[in-house]
Design a protein around this motif. Sequence first.
Motif, PDB file in Angstrom:
ATOM      1  N   LEU A  33       0.853  -1.174   0.000  1.00  0.00           N
ATOM      2  CA  LEU A  33       0.000   0.000   0.000  1.00  0.00           C
ATOM      3  C   LEU A  33       0.891   1.228   0.000  1.00  0.00           C
ATOM      4  O   LEU A  33       2.013   1.182   0.510  1.00  0.00           O
ATOM      5  N   MET A  34       0.381   2.320  -0.561  1.00  0.00           N
ATOM      6  CA  MET A  34       1.124   3.576  -0.552  1.00  0.00           C
ATOM      7  C   MET A  34       0.321   4.608   0.234  1.00  0.00           C
ATOM      8  O   MET A  34      -0.879   4.767   0.019  1.00  0.00           O
ATOM      9  N   GLY A  35       1.009   5.291   1.147  1.00  0.00           N
ATOM     10  CA  GLY A  35       0.410   6.400   1.880  1.00  0.00           C
ATOM     11  C   GLY A  35       0.720   7.694   1.163  1.00  0.00           C
ATOM     12  O   GLY A  35       1.825   7.877   0.646  1.00  0.00           O
ATOM     13  N   VAL A  36      -0.267   8.591   1.119  1.00  0.00           N
ATOM     14  CA  VAL A  36      -0.115   9.848   0.399  1.00  0.00           C
ATOM     15  C   VAL A  36      -0.543  11.005   1.290  1.00  0.00           C
ATOM     16  O   VAL A  36      -1.674  11.026   1.790  1.00  0.00           O
ATOM     17  N   ASP A  37       0.371  11.952   1.488  1.00  0.00           N
ATOM     18  CA  ASP A  37       0.065  13.201   2.189  1.00  0.00           C
ATOM     19  C   ASP A  37       0.069  14.294   1.128  1.00  0.00           C
ATOM     20  O   ASP A  37       1.120  14.745   0.686  1.00  0.00           O
ATOM     21  N   LEU A  38      -1.116  14.684   0.704  1.00  0.00           N
ATOM     22  CA  LEU A  38      -1.278  15.602  -0.418  1.00  0.00           C
ATOM     23  C   LEU A  38      -1.302  17.039   0.096  1.00  0.00           C
ATOM     24  O   LEU A  38      -2.248  17.455   0.757  1.00  0.00           O
ATOM     25  N   GLY A  39      -0.244  17.770  -0.208  1.00  0.00           N
ATOM     26  CA  GLY A  39      -0.174  19.175   0.164  1.00  0.00           C
ATOM     27  C   GLY A  39      -0.335  20.064  -1.042  1.00  0.00           C
ATOM     28  O   GLY A  39      -0.443  19.596  -2.172  1.00  0.00           O
ATOM     29  N   THR A  40      -0.332  21.367  -0.828  1.00  0.00           N
ATOM     30  CA  THR A  40      -0.483  22.300  -1.938  1.00  0.00           C
ATOM     31  C   THR A  40       0.819  22.445  -2.720  1.00  0.00           C
ATOM     32  O   THR A  40       0.792  22.704  -3.914  1.00  0.00           O
ATOM     33  N   LYS A  41       1.972  22.272  -2.064  1.00  0.00           N
ATOM     34  CA  LYS A  41       3.268  22.424  -2.725  1.00  0.00           C
ATOM     35  C   LYS A  41       4.000  21.101  -2.925  1.00  0.00           C
ATOM     36  O   LYS A  41       4.875  20.995  -3.775  1.00  0.00           O
ATOM     37  N   THR A  42       3.670  20.097  -2.111  1.00  0.00           N
ATOM     38  CA  THR A  42       4.357  18.806  -2.184  1.00  0.00           C
ATOM     39  C   THR A  42       3.371  17.658  -1.979  1.00  0.00           C
ATOM     40  O   THR A  42       2.267  17.857  -1.482  1.00  0.00           O
ATOM     41  N   ILE A  43       3.815  16.468  -2.368  1.00  0.00           N
ATOM     42  CA  ILE A  43       3.073  15.241  -2.094  1.00  0.00           C
ATOM     43  C   ILE A  43       4.042  14.306  -1.385  1.00  0.00           C
ATOM     44  O   ILE A  43       5.036  13.875  -1.964  1.00  0.00           O
ATOM     45  N   GLY A  44       3.769  14.022  -0.122  1.00  0.00           N
ATOM     46  CA  GLY A  44       4.587  13.088   0.631  1.00  0.00           C
ATOM     47  C   GLY A  44       4.111  11.672   0.377  1.00  0.00           C
ATOM     48  O   GLY A  44       2.907  11.414   0.344  1.00  0.00           O
TER      49      GLY A  44
END
Length: 165
Positions: A19-30
């Motif tokens: 599985l992949m975790g995604v932290d979606l920000g306005t400037k970056t995607i972790g």
Amino acid sequence: MNREAIAAFVEASRGAPRLMGVDLGTKTIGLALSDVGRQIASSLETIRRVKFTPDAGRLAELCGRHQVGGLVIGLPLNMDGSEGPRVQSTRSFVRNLKPILPLPVFFHDERLSSAAVNRMLIDADTSRARRGEVVDKLAAAYILQGFLDVMRGLLEAETEEPATW
């Protein structure tokens, strides 16, 4: 947390081991990745956002390379649990991503994930510059690990046996 939704996500994501975790920000995607046993989350990388198409392309490339079967997306709810503009933006990104990357998606509450990671990095005496470099991918790992723990706990409670994927 909805047991049926988690069970459906687990079943839909069985086609690949991670599985992949995604932290979606306005400037970056972790981004973070689970191990093949879906027990442990590790930070992977931070994508500097440019435009949707190259961002989605990089995400799809990494999912293919790492045999990802599903995405756990951090849902940036307000502290009272309501949905604001950031949630709408996240849901819109996922809707647009579906044709490019048709993987099952689970939205996981990400409230305070970045704050928890920043606190951990400060406690580890990490410089401000270094914190800025790693906070997004560590927040993605924090979100994914939280989901993995909940998923395992709920599914083990139903079967009274260790969860296997």
